[in-house]
Structure formats: C-alpha cells, structure tokens
Design a protein around this motif. Structure first.
Motif, PDB file in Angstrom:
ATOM      1  N   SER A 162      70.292  36.245 130.174  1.00  0.00           N
ATOM      2  CA  SER A 162      70.263  37.227 129.095  1.00  0.00           C
ATOM      3  C   SER A 162      71.402  38.234 129.200  1.00  0.00           C
ATOM      4  O   SER A 162      71.925  38.480 130.286  1.00  0.00           O
ATOM      5  CB  SER A 162      68.921  37.968 129.141  1.00  0.00           C
ATOM      6  N   ALA A 163      71.739  38.818 128.080  1.00  0.00           N
ATOM      7  CA  ALA A 163      72.740  39.889 128.061  1.00  0.00           C
ATOM      8  C   ALA A 163      72.150  41.215 128.513  1.00  0.00           C
ATOM      9  O   ALA A 163      72.874  42.145 128.844  1.00  0.00           O
ATOM     10  CB  ALA A 163      73.323  40.030 126.653  1.00  0.00           C
ATOM     11  N   HIS A 164      70.835  41.313 128.535  1.00  0.00           N
ATOM     12  CA  HIS A 164      70.163  42.564 128.903  1.00  0.00           C
ATOM     13  C   HIS A 164      70.285  42.813 130.405  1.00  0.00           C
ATOM     14  O   HIS A 164      69.848  41.998 131.207  1.00  0.00           O
ATOM     15  CB  HIS A 164      68.693  42.530 128.503  1.00  0.00           C
ATOM     16  N   GLU A 165      70.862  43.961 130.756  1.00  0.00           N
ATOM     17  CA  GLU A 165      71.064  44.286 132.169  1.00  0.00           C
ATOM     18  C   GLU A 165      70.175  45.429 132.637  1.00  0.00           C
ATOM     19  O   GLU A 165      70.377  45.962 133.714  1.00  0.00           O
ATOM     20  CB  GLU A 165      72.539  44.605 132.408  1.00  0.00           C
ATOM     21  N   ASP A 166      69.192  45.782 131.835  1.00  0.00           N
ATOM     22  CA  ASP A 166      68.252  46.823 132.242  1.00  0.00           C
ATOM     23  C   ASP A 166      67.198  46.215 133.176  1.00  0.00           C
ATOM     24  O   ASP A 166      67.333  45.080 133.607  1.00  0.00           O
ATOM     25  CB  ASP A 166      67.602  47.461 131.013  1.00  0.00           C
ATOM     26  N   ASP A 183      67.770  32.067 126.765  1.00  0.00           N
ATOM     27  CA  ASP A 183      68.116  33.419 126.334  1.00  0.00           C
ATOM     28  C   ASP A 183      66.835  34.123 125.889  1.00  0.00           C
ATOM     29  O   ASP A 183      65.871  33.474 125.484  1.00  0.00           O
ATOM     30  CB  ASP A 183      69.112  33.338 125.176  1.00  0.00           C
ATOM     31  N   HIS A 190      63.647  44.151 130.783  1.00  0.00           N
ATOM     32  CA  HIS A 190      63.682  42.754 130.357  1.00  0.00           C
ATOM     33  C   HIS A 190      63.361  41.781 131.498  1.00  0.00           C
ATOM     34  O   HIS A 190      62.568  40.866 131.307  1.00  0.00           O
ATOM     35  CB  HIS A 190      65.020  42.434 129.686  1.00  0.00           C
ATOM     36  N   TYR A 217      65.931  35.367 136.718  1.00  0.00           N
ATOM     37  CA  TYR A 217      66.593  36.137 135.664  1.00  0.00           C
ATOM     38  C   TYR A 217      68.035  36.357 136.057  1.00  0.00           C
ATOM     39  O   TYR A 217      68.318  36.843 137.147  1.00  0.00           O
ATOM     40  CB  TYR A 217      65.884  37.483 135.496  1.00  0.00           C
ATOM     41  N   THR A 273      71.960  37.686 134.365  1.00  0.00           N
ATOM     42  CA  THR A 273      72.652  38.248 133.212  1.00  0.00           C
ATOM     43  C   THR A 273      73.807  37.327 132.834  1.00  0.00           C
ATOM     44  O   THR A 273      74.311  36.568 133.656  1.00  0.00           O
ATOM     45  CB  THR A 273      73.200  39.654 133.520  1.00  0.00           C
ATOM     46  N   LYS A 274      74.219  37.418 131.599  1.00  0.00           N
ATOM     47  CA  LYS A 274      75.294  36.551 131.116  1.00  0.00           C
ATOM     48  C   LYS A 274      76.636  36.879 131.759  1.00  0.00           C
ATOM     49  O   LYS A 274      77.558  36.084 131.679  1.00  0.00           O
ATOM     50  CB  LYS A 274      75.392  36.617 129.590  1.00  0.00           C
ATOM     51  N   ARG A 275      76.710  38.040 132.400  1.00  0.00           N
ATOM     52  CA  ARG A 275      77.957  38.368 133.094  1.00  0.00           C
ATOM     53  C   ARG A 275      78.078  37.636 134.425  1.00  0.00           C
ATOM     54  O   ARG A 275      79.113  37.687 135.060  1.00  0.00           O
ATOM     55  CB  ARG A 275      78.067  39.876 133.313  1.00  0.00           C
ATOM     56  N   SER A 276      77.015  36.969 134.850  1.00  0.00           N
ATOM     57  CA  SER A 276      77.077  36.188 136.087  1.00  0.00           C
ATOM     58  C   SER A 276      78.093  35.055 135.902  1.00  0.00           C
ATOM     59  O   SER A 276      78.162  34.438 134.852  1.00  0.00           O
ATOM     60  CB  SER A 276      75.712  35.572 136.405  1.00  0.00           C
TER      61      SER A 276
END
Length: 144
Positions: A81-85, A53, A88, A100, A102-105
């Motif tokens: 990471s939770a960052h989707e920009d 993370d 990061h 990299y 995202t945690k939504r994966s």
C-alpha cells in the motif's frame, strides 16, 4: 517459483512486477484491478501469495481480503500500500493479512521478503513499523 496474484488498480504497479528479474523467483499468475476481480479470479489462479493494494475503487483491499479468507482460510495475502501511517497496517493485520509493505519498498526487497515469508508461513513487515506496532499493542504479536 512463487505464484503471485497481483491486485492493484494502478496498471503501472502491475506492470512493474513484470519487470522483476528472472532470479526473483516470482511468477505473476493473475492480475486484478479491483477487489471484485480478485475474489472472482482467486480460485482459478490458485496463487501462493496475493499481493493486494488497500485503496481501490469499488471493493477495497480490506473487504477483498476478508472475502478471500472466507473463500479460502489458508489464503496468504500480503498488503502492498501507499499508506505509510500506522492505522492502515493495523487494520490489515487485524483482517488477517500476513504482512504489510509500503509501495516505496524496493521490488527486489519485496520479493526476497515474500519468499522468506512464504517459506516460513510467518507474518512480515518492515522492522520499524513492526517495532512501533508492538510497542503500542496491549498484547504484542510474536516476533516475525
């Protein structure tokens, strides 16, 4: 079997990895709740991949990534990471993360991609993000 060190301050995220199906071919060999713990436990755990993370109290993921690579230049770190920009992922890749996500994966997709990434020793991230980063880079990296 892929030996994974999971580094995340969120216990629920770490617990979620233990719920992956057996056919995911992933074994969590170590967990850490901070960058400091990751740096201390890495040599002992000898993971194939560190899933890290970025945002954690104390030493964040980027600094931990840099220190792990100083400790072992062959370390393979995949940022989750939770960052989707886009800022990061850029920072993580510039710090030599191998990928990299995202945690939504979806967890299954993460494990499948991690296995392919590890086997190929290549960089990996979700294609839309990769394409955007390549289109904005002055010197695009090689295709994953």
């Amino acid at each position: 079997m892929i030996r994974v060190m999971l580094v995340d301050d969120n216990a629920l995220v770490r617990m979620g990895f233990s719920m992956l199906p057996a056919d995911a071919q992933v074994e969590v060999v170590a967990e850490a709740g901070s960058g400091e713990q990751a740096c201390q436990g890495y040599a002992r755990a000898k993971p194939d991949v560190v899933v890290m993370d970025l945002s954690m109290p104390g030493m964040g993921g980027l600094e931990a990534l840099r220190r792990l690579l100083a400790q072992d230049p062959k370390a393979r770190v995949l940022v989750l990471s939770a960052h989707e920009d886009t800022a990061h992922p850029r920072r993580a890749l510039r710090a030599s993360a191998r990928g990299y996500l995202t945690k939504r994966s979806a967890p299954d997709a993460l494990m499948l991609r991690s296995a392919r990434w590890r086997a190929a020793s290549a960089m990996w991230m979700r294609k839309p993000l990769w394409l955007w980063l390549c289109s904005t880079a002055s010197h695009p990296p090689p295709t994953p």
